[in-house]
Design a protein around this motif. Sequence first.
Motif, PDB file in Angstrom:
ATOM      1  N   MET A   1       0.659  -1.335  -0.288  1.00 42.19           N
ATOM      2  CA  MET A   1      -0.074  -0.399  -0.237  1.00 42.19           C
ATOM      3  C   MET A   1       1.540   1.167  -0.106  1.00 42.19           C
ATOM      4  O   MET A   1       0.673   2.495  -0.818  1.00 42.19           O
ATOM      5  CB  MET A   1      -0.882   0.034   1.195  1.00 42.19           C
ATOM      6  N   ALA A   2       2.185   1.094   0.537  1.00 39.67           N
ATOM      7  CA  ALA A   2       2.721   2.290   0.318  1.00 39.67           C
ATOM      8  C   ALA A   2       3.920   2.755  -1.024  1.00 39.67           C
ATOM      9  O   ALA A   2       3.355   3.589  -0.920  1.00 39.67           O
ATOM     10  CB  ALA A   2       4.268   2.496   1.559  1.00 39.67           C
ATOM     11  N   ASP A   3       3.778   1.654  -1.133  1.00 39.00           N
ATOM     12  CA  ASP A   3       4.010   1.645  -2.564  1.00 39.00           C
ATOM     13  C   ASP A   3       3.568   2.495  -3.504  1.00 39.00           C
ATOM     14  O   ASP A   3       3.368   2.807  -4.320  1.00 39.00           O
ATOM     15  CB  ASP A   3       4.854   0.135  -3.347  1.00 39.00           C
ATOM     16  N   ASP A   4       1.867   2.222  -3.273  1.00 41.69           N
ATOM     17  CA  ASP A   4       0.899   2.812  -4.062  1.00 41.69           C
ATOM     18  C   ASP A   4       1.047   4.117  -4.309  1.00 41.69           C
ATOM     19  O   ASP A   4       0.864   4.254  -5.084  1.00 41.69           O
ATOM     20  CB  ASP A   4      -1.098   2.169  -3.631  1.00 41.69           C
ATOM     21  N   VAL A   5       0.463   4.584  -2.463  1.00 41.15           N
ATOM     22  CA  VAL A   5       0.535   5.816  -2.424  1.00 41.15           C
ATOM     23  C   VAL A   5       1.941   6.764  -3.624  1.00 41.15           C
ATOM     24  O   VAL A   5       2.073   7.884  -3.843  1.00 41.15           O
ATOM     25  CB  VAL A   5       0.470   6.306  -0.976  1.00 41.15           C
ATOM     26  N   ARG A  32      18.669  16.734  -1.460  1.00 45.04           N
ATOM     27  CA  ARG A  32      17.898  16.889  -1.685  1.00 45.04           C
ATOM     28  C   ARG A  32      17.235  16.766  -3.032  1.00 45.04           C
ATOM     29  O   ARG A  32      16.163  16.021  -3.858  1.00 45.04           O
ATOM     30  CB  ARG A  32      16.805  17.561  -1.062  1.00 45.04           C
ATOM     31  N   ASP A  33      17.893  17.822  -4.027  1.00 52.54           N
ATOM     32  CA  ASP A  33      17.980  18.111  -4.782  1.00 52.54           C
ATOM     33  C   ASP A  33      18.226  16.440  -6.035  1.00 52.54           C
ATOM     34  O   ASP A  33      18.013  16.132  -7.287  1.00 52.54           O
ATOM     35  CB  ASP A  33      18.827  19.129  -6.015  1.00 52.54           C
ATOM     36  N   ARG A  34      19.796  15.886  -5.420  1.00 47.88           N
ATOM     37  CA  ARG A  34      20.135  15.172  -6.032  1.00 47.88           C
ATOM     38  C   ARG A  34      19.304  13.197  -5.585  1.00 47.88           C
ATOM     39  O   ARG A  34      19.179  12.763  -6.449  1.00 47.88           O
ATOM     40  CB  ARG A  34      21.738  14.970  -5.417  1.00 47.88           C
ATOM     41  N   LEU A  35      18.936  13.046  -3.957  1.00 44.54           N
ATOM     42  CA  LEU A  35      18.195  12.798  -3.864  1.00 44.54           C
ATOM     43  C   LEU A  35      16.943  12.203  -3.350  1.00 44.54           C
ATOM     44  O   LEU A  35      16.563  11.282  -2.510  1.00 44.54           O
ATOM     45  CB  LEU A  35      19.356  11.733  -2.284  1.00 44.54           C
ATOM     46  N   ASP A  36      16.116  12.782  -3.682  1.00 41.32           N
ATOM     47  CA  ASP A  36      15.120  13.169  -3.304  1.00 41.32           C
ATOM     48  C   ASP A  36      13.813  13.382  -4.174  1.00 41.32           C
ATOM     49  O   ASP A  36      13.838  14.776  -4.397  1.00 41.32           O
ATOM     50  CB  ASP A  36      14.107  14.337  -2.060  1.00 41.32           C
ATOM     51  N   PRO A  37      13.035  12.756  -5.030  1.00 38.48           N
ATOM     52  CA  PRO A  37      12.320  13.409  -6.020  1.00 38.48           C
ATOM     53  C   PRO A  37      11.006  14.237  -5.707  1.00 38.48           C
ATOM     54  O   PRO A  37      11.220  14.517  -6.754  1.00 38.48           O
ATOM     55  CB  PRO A  37      11.615  12.041  -6.450  1.00 38.48           C
ATOM     56  N   ALA A  38      11.165  14.096  -4.492  1.00 37.79           N
ATOM     57  CA  ALA A  38      10.000  15.375  -4.425  1.00 37.79           C
ATOM     58  C   ALA A  38      10.449  16.190  -4.313  1.00 37.79           C
ATOM     59  O   ALA A  38       9.512  17.614  -4.905  1.00 37.79           O
ATOM     60  CB  ALA A  38       9.497  15.070  -2.857  1.00 37.79           C
ATOM     61  N   GLY A  89      15.039   2.112   2.869  1.00 39.03           N
ATOM     62  CA  GLY A  89      15.123   3.994   2.133  1.00 39.03           C
ATOM     63  C   GLY A  89      14.896   5.123   2.009  1.00 39.03           C
ATOM     64  O   GLY A  89      14.916   5.593   0.731  1.00 39.03           O
ATOM     65  N   VAL A  90      15.057   4.817   3.766  1.00 32.05           N
ATOM     66  CA  VAL A  90      14.494   7.128   3.298  1.00 32.05           C
ATOM     67  C   VAL A  90      15.358   6.914   4.262  1.00 32.05           C
ATOM     68  O   VAL A  90      15.680   6.344   5.167  1.00 32.05           O
ATOM     69  CB  VAL A  90      13.683   6.679   3.617  1.00 32.05           C
ATOM     70  N   LEU A  91      16.219   8.422   3.830  1.00 33.56           N
ATOM     71  CA  LEU A  91      17.199   9.257   5.490  1.00 33.56           C
ATOM     72  C   LEU A  91      16.968  10.441   5.308  1.00 33.56           C
ATOM     73  O   LEU A  91      15.957  11.010   4.562  1.00 33.56           O
ATOM     74  CB  LEU A  91      18.582   9.750   4.325  1.00 33.56           C
ATOM     75  N   ALA A 134      16.859  11.949   1.100  1.00 28.98           N
ATOM     76  CA  ALA A 134      16.588  11.029   0.911  1.00 28.98           C
ATOM     77  C   ALA A 134      15.971   9.865   0.405  1.00 28.98           C
ATOM     78  O   ALA A 134      15.225   8.971   1.594  1.00 28.98           O
ATOM     79  CB  ALA A 134      18.034  10.012   0.485  1.00 28.98           C
ATOM     80  N   GLN A 135      15.633   9.127  -1.021  1.00 27.23           N
ATOM     81  CA  GLN A 135      14.832   8.199  -0.925  1.00 27.23           C
ATOM     82  C   GLN A 135      14.907   7.356  -2.043  1.00 27.23           C
ATOM     83  O   GLN A 135      15.533   7.783  -3.474  1.00 27.23           O
ATOM     84  CB  GLN A 135      13.404   8.566  -0.945  1.00 27.23           C
ATOM     85  N   GLY A 136      14.709   6.067  -1.886  1.00 25.59           N
ATOM     86  CA  GLY A 136      15.121   5.219  -2.827  1.00 25.59           C
ATOM     87  C   GLY A 136      16.520   4.903  -2.980  1.00 25.59           C
ATOM     88  O   GLY A 136      17.352   4.498  -4.576  1.00 25.59           O
ATOM     89  N   GLN A 137      17.745   5.289  -2.302  1.00 24.27           N
ATOM     90  CA  GLN A 137      18.898   5.580  -3.134  1.00 24.27           C
ATOM     91  C   GLN A 137      19.942   3.938  -2.162  1.00 24.27           C
ATOM     92  O   GLN A 137      19.721   3.769  -0.859  1.00 24.27           O
ATOM     93  CB  GLN A 137      19.446   6.510  -2.243  1.00 24.27           C
ATOM     94  N   ASP A 138      21.112   3.793  -2.729  1.00 31.91           N
ATOM     95  CA  ASP A 138      21.586   3.005  -2.151  1.00 31.91           C
ATOM     96  C   ASP A 138      22.308   2.965  -0.594  1.00 31.91           C
ATOM     97  O   ASP A 138      22.240   4.119  -0.120  1.00 31.91           O
ATOM     98  CB  ASP A 138      23.055   1.884  -3.061  1.00 31.91           C
ATOM     99  N   GLU A 139      22.476   2.173   0.016  1.00 36.10           N
ATOM    100  CA  GLU A 139      23.053   2.425   1.521  1.00 36.10           C
ATOM    101  C   GLU A 139      24.520   3.031   1.746  1.00 36.10           C
ATOM    102  O   GLU A 139      24.672   4.234   2.469  1.00 36.10           O
ATOM    103  CB  GLU A 139      23.445   1.177   2.414  1.00 36.10           C
ATOM    104  N   SER A 140      25.273   3.063   0.200  1.00 41.36           N
ATOM    105  CA  SER A 140      26.669   3.734   0.550  1.00 41.36           C
ATOM    106  C   SER A 140      26.406   5.304   0.444  1.00 41.36           C
ATOM    107  O   SER A 140      26.987   6.015   0.893  1.00 41.36           O
ATOM    108  CB  SER A 140      27.506   2.842  -0.835  1.00 41.36           C
ATOM    109  N   VAL A 141      25.127   5.439  -0.788  1.00 40.22           N
ATOM    110  CA  VAL A 141      25.060   6.539  -0.985  1.00 40.22           C
ATOM    111  C   VAL A 141      24.538   7.003   0.222  1.00 40.22           C
ATOM    112  O   VAL A 141      24.229   8.682   0.420  1.00 40.22           O
ATOM    113  CB  VAL A 141      23.709   7.158  -2.543  1.00 40.22           C
TER     114      VAL A 141
END
Length: 190
Positions: A1-5, A32-38, A89-91, A134-141
Amino acid sequence: MADDVQADAFRAGRSGLIVRVPEAEPAVGAWRDRLDPAARAGVPAHVTVLFPFLDAGLIDDGVHAALGDLLSHHRSFEACFDRCGRFPGVLYLAPAPEPATRFRRLTEAIAERWPENPPFGGAFDDIVPHLTVAQGQDESVMARAEAGLLTGLPIVARVSTVDLLVHDGRRWERRASFPLGQALRGHLGR
């Protein structure tokens, strides 16, 4: 459901209520400009009060008046973002406990008034106020971003308004801003 939202978040007519945190922009803006689509879609550094809110076609003068009245009964406050936190998947930056409670009360009051719009579509049991970096980034990022953020903490912000954002199909735009504490100021003769 979270993915749907999340997948439906950028649909035209979607709306949400946020507290802008411009004091955080110097520390989080580049991340945020680089790592958050919002951020790339026009959403400033913020704490979400309620998302999703009503469809834009349902937001009329009556809804504006109800929001204004409801929010006028909540005093403005100071928020200190003093640590980082993680969801899968979120910082994010987390506010200290007392301001977190104040953010939660705003969410609860609006969700109680519009129960058809639970926070994040009802996907989560707990309300965790946060400022996504940040969201949807790999752990090292995420780890690099977190290390960079820690050097700029704490961030202190004044919370005095809640903004209504609406997505136009391309970007998020602020449609209204509702001040906190107007009823209290009026009652005190200010």
